[in-house]
Motif scaffolding. Sequence first.
Motif, PDB file in Angstrom:
ATOM      1  N   ARG A 285       4.422 -27.504  -3.701  1.00  0.00           N
ATOM      2  CA  ARG A 285       4.602 -27.284  -5.139  1.00  0.00           C
ATOM      3  C   ARG A 285       4.028 -28.436  -5.936  1.00  0.00           C
ATOM      4  O   ARG A 285       3.422 -28.246  -6.992  1.00  0.00           O
ATOM      5  CB  ARG A 285       6.090 -27.120  -5.454  1.00  0.00           C
ATOM      6  CG  ARG A 285       6.656 -25.782  -4.985  1.00  0.00           C
ATOM      7  CD  ARG A 285       8.142 -25.697  -5.234  1.00  0.00           C
ATOM      8  NE  ARG A 285       8.679 -24.414  -4.831  1.00  0.00           N
ATOM      9  CZ  ARG A 285       9.977 -24.154  -4.782  1.00  0.00           C
ATOM     10  NH1 ARG A 285      10.867 -25.095  -5.106  1.00  0.00           N
ATOM     11  NH2 ARG A 285      10.381 -22.963  -4.406  1.00  0.00           N
ATOM     12  N   ALA A 286       4.205 -29.650  -5.442  1.00  0.00           N
ATOM     13  CA  ALA A 286       3.674 -30.813  -6.146  1.00  0.00           C
ATOM     14  C   ALA A 286       2.156 -30.739  -6.211  1.00  0.00           C
ATOM     15  O   ALA A 286       1.548 -30.990  -7.250  1.00  0.00           O
ATOM     16  CB  ALA A 286       4.108 -32.102  -5.444  1.00  0.00           C
TER      17      ALA A 286
ATOM     18  N   ASP B  80      -2.836 -29.225  -9.575  1.00  0.00           N
ATOM     19  CA  ASP B  80      -4.034 -28.417  -9.759  1.00  0.00           C
ATOM     20  C   ASP B  80      -3.841 -27.528 -10.980  1.00  0.00           C
ATOM     21  O   ASP B  80      -3.154 -26.514 -10.927  1.00  0.00           O
ATOM     22  CB  ASP B  80      -4.275 -27.572  -8.504  1.00  0.00           C
ATOM     23  CG  ASP B  80      -5.537 -26.711  -8.614  1.00  0.00           C
ATOM     24  OD1 ASP B  80      -6.259 -26.856  -9.615  1.00  0.00           O
ATOM     25  OD2 ASP B  80      -5.774 -25.913  -7.696  1.00  0.00           O
ATOM     26  N   ILE B  81      -4.488 -27.888 -12.081  1.00  0.00           N
ATOM     27  CA  ILE B  81      -4.294 -27.127 -13.319  1.00  0.00           C
ATOM     28  C   ILE B  81      -4.892 -25.731 -13.224  1.00  0.00           C
ATOM     29  O   ILE B  81      -4.606 -24.875 -14.061  1.00  0.00           O
ATOM     30  CB  ILE B  81      -4.892 -27.870 -14.530  1.00  0.00           C
ATOM     31  CG1 ILE B  81      -6.418 -28.028 -14.368  1.00  0.00           C
ATOM     32  CG2 ILE B  81      -4.230 -29.222 -14.721  1.00  0.00           C
ATOM     33  CD1 ILE B  81      -7.097 -28.583 -15.607  1.00  0.00           C
ATOM     34  N   PHE B  82      -5.737 -25.497 -12.207  1.00  0.00           N
ATOM     35  CA  PHE B  82      -6.376 -24.200 -12.053  1.00  0.00           C
ATOM     36  C   PHE B  82      -5.730 -23.344 -10.961  1.00  0.00           C
ATOM     37  O   PHE B  82      -6.268 -22.295 -10.600  1.00  0.00           O
ATOM     38  CB  PHE B  82      -7.861 -24.378 -11.717  1.00  0.00           C
ATOM     39  CG  PHE B  82      -8.632 -25.161 -12.745  1.00  0.00           C
ATOM     40  CD1 PHE B  82      -8.759 -24.705 -14.041  1.00  0.00           C
ATOM     41  CD2 PHE B  82      -9.227 -26.364 -12.408  1.00  0.00           C
ATOM     42  CE1 PHE B  82      -9.468 -25.420 -14.990  1.00  0.00           C
ATOM     43  CE2 PHE B  82      -9.951 -27.088 -13.340  1.00  0.00           C
ATOM     44  CZ  PHE B  82     -10.069 -26.615 -14.634  1.00  0.00           C
TER      45      PHE B  82
ATOM     46  N   ARG C 226     -11.583 -13.993 -14.549  1.00  0.00           N
ATOM     47  CA  ARG C 226     -11.268 -15.238 -13.843  1.00  0.00           C
ATOM     48  C   ARG C 226     -11.828 -16.454 -14.566  1.00  0.00           C
ATOM     49  O   ARG C 226     -11.181 -17.496 -14.656  1.00  0.00           O
ATOM     50  CB  ARG C 226     -11.764 -15.156 -12.401  1.00  0.00           C
ATOM     51  CG  ARG C 226     -10.866 -14.293 -11.526  1.00  0.00           C
ATOM     52  CD  ARG C 226     -11.531 -13.856 -10.250  1.00  0.00           C
ATOM     53  NE  ARG C 226     -11.966 -14.982  -9.416  1.00  0.00           N
ATOM     54  CZ  ARG C 226     -12.733 -14.829  -8.343  1.00  0.00           C
ATOM     55  NH1 ARG C 226     -13.153 -13.632  -7.984  1.00  0.00           N
ATOM     56  NH2 ARG C 226     -13.078 -15.882  -7.626  1.00  0.00           N
ATOM     57  N   VAL C 227     -13.052 -16.322 -15.090  1.00  0.00           N
ATOM     58  CA  VAL C 227     -13.629 -17.441 -15.851  1.00  0.00           C
ATOM     59  C   VAL C 227     -12.767 -17.740 -17.070  1.00  0.00           C
ATOM     60  O   VAL C 227     -12.524 -18.902 -17.409  1.00  0.00           O
ATOM     61  CB  VAL C 227     -15.081 -17.134 -16.264  1.00  0.00           C
ATOM     62  CG1 VAL C 227     -15.591 -18.203 -17.235  1.00  0.00           C
ATOM     63  CG2 VAL C 227     -15.989 -17.073 -15.044  1.00  0.00           C
ATOM     64  N   SER C 228     -12.293 -16.703 -17.734  1.00  0.00           N
ATOM     65  CA  SER C 228     -11.416 -16.899 -18.900  1.00  0.00           C
ATOM     66  C   SER C 228     -10.161 -17.678 -18.521  1.00  0.00           C
ATOM     67  O   SER C 228      -9.718 -18.561 -19.272  1.00  0.00           O
ATOM     68  CB  SER C 228     -11.027 -15.543 -19.501  1.00  0.00           C
ATOM     69  OG  SER C 228     -12.134 -14.882 -20.037  1.00  0.00           O
ATOM     70  N   CYS C 229      -9.596 -17.349 -17.365  1.00  0.00           N
ATOM     71  CA  CYS C 229      -8.407 -18.047 -16.893  1.00  0.00           C
ATOM     72  C   CYS C 229      -8.710 -19.532 -16.713  1.00  0.00           C
ATOM     73  O   CYS C 229      -7.936 -20.394 -17.163  1.00  0.00           O
ATOM     74  CB  CYS C 229      -7.922 -17.427 -15.595  1.00  0.00           C
ATOM     75  SG  CYS C 229      -6.438 -18.196 -14.906  1.00  0.00           S
ATOM     76  N   PHE C 230      -9.830 -19.843 -16.087  1.00  0.00           N
ATOM     77  CA  PHE C 230     -10.201 -21.237 -15.863  1.00  0.00           C
ATOM     78  C   PHE C 230     -10.454 -21.959 -17.192  1.00  0.00           C
ATOM     79  O   PHE C 230     -10.068 -23.123 -17.360  1.00  0.00           O
ATOM     80  CB  PHE C 230     -11.450 -21.326 -14.988  1.00  0.00           C
ATOM     81  CG  PHE C 230     -11.173 -21.178 -13.519  1.00  0.00           C
ATOM     82  CD1 PHE C 230     -10.816 -22.275 -12.750  1.00  0.00           C
ATOM     83  CD2 PHE C 230     -11.258 -19.937 -12.898  1.00  0.00           C
ATOM     84  CE1 PHE C 230     -10.551 -22.137 -11.395  1.00  0.00           C
ATOM     85  CE2 PHE C 230     -11.007 -19.789 -11.548  1.00  0.00           C
ATOM     86  CZ  PHE C 230     -10.645 -20.901 -10.787  1.00  0.00           C
ATOM     87  N   MET C 231     -11.084 -21.278 -18.137  1.00  0.00           N
ATOM     88  CA  MET C 231     -11.352 -21.908 -19.436  1.00  0.00           C
ATOM     89  C   MET C 231     -10.065 -22.177 -20.188  1.00  0.00           C
ATOM     90  O   MET C 231      -9.924 -23.222 -20.836  1.00  0.00           O
ATOM     91  CB  MET C 231     -12.296 -21.008 -20.249  1.00  0.00           C
ATOM     92  CG  MET C 231     -13.697 -20.922 -19.654  1.00  0.00           C
ATOM     93  SD  MET C 231     -14.835 -19.852 -20.616  1.00  0.00           S
ATOM     94  CE  MET C 231     -15.138 -20.928 -22.029  1.00  0.00           C
TER      95      MET C 231
END
Length: 211
Positions: free
Chosen positions: A28-29, A34-36, A202-207
Amino acid sequence: MNRIYAASALALTAALLGGIGLSILWGRANQDEDIFAQCRATRVAGGPGDIGGPFELVSETGDTVTDADIITAPTLIYFGYTFCPDVCPLDNARNAIAVEILEEQGRMVTPVFISIDPERDTPEILADFTDNMHPRMIGLTGSLDQTSAASEAYRTYFNHQEPGEDGYYLVDHSTFTYLVFPEHGFVEFFRRDDTPEEMATRVSCFMDAAS
């Protein structure tokens, strides 16, 4: 004697549970770091940091450029060659559609095509190819050493087949598309079976996660 065995079993169970608990907390840590994490659909051996890196290539305008010149916004990078009979045109057309979908949402993503066949892919030929795909697609070529170094940085594969009697040859190559951010470097890759809509989502999620 039974009490000793029971105590030992309890101690072993506690140790195992403690270890599992630590593993869960550690996982979990790492996920929290990992912000993505919520956006990723792929895994890379060694982690995302093992893919990508600096490169120096020649753009379709004939200018020498580096990764810092090209990756100034979220970028989709594809390695291929313009003489490719089917795969490269289809993959880059798919990438262009994904970029258009994102643009309609107000999200600007740069499509990039890096040649692994620099002997034939001159800047002029690349310009014709990319202009037909998308007005903002950037074509990159260079010397064989330069393009090979960029390919190696992104852990792609290519192999020039023996030319036929007419001098024409094919190039075997990997077909991944890489999502790269100027601040974070490589974050994700897409396979051939990913649709433009799936890529855009998926790109939108990363952005969103990067903002």
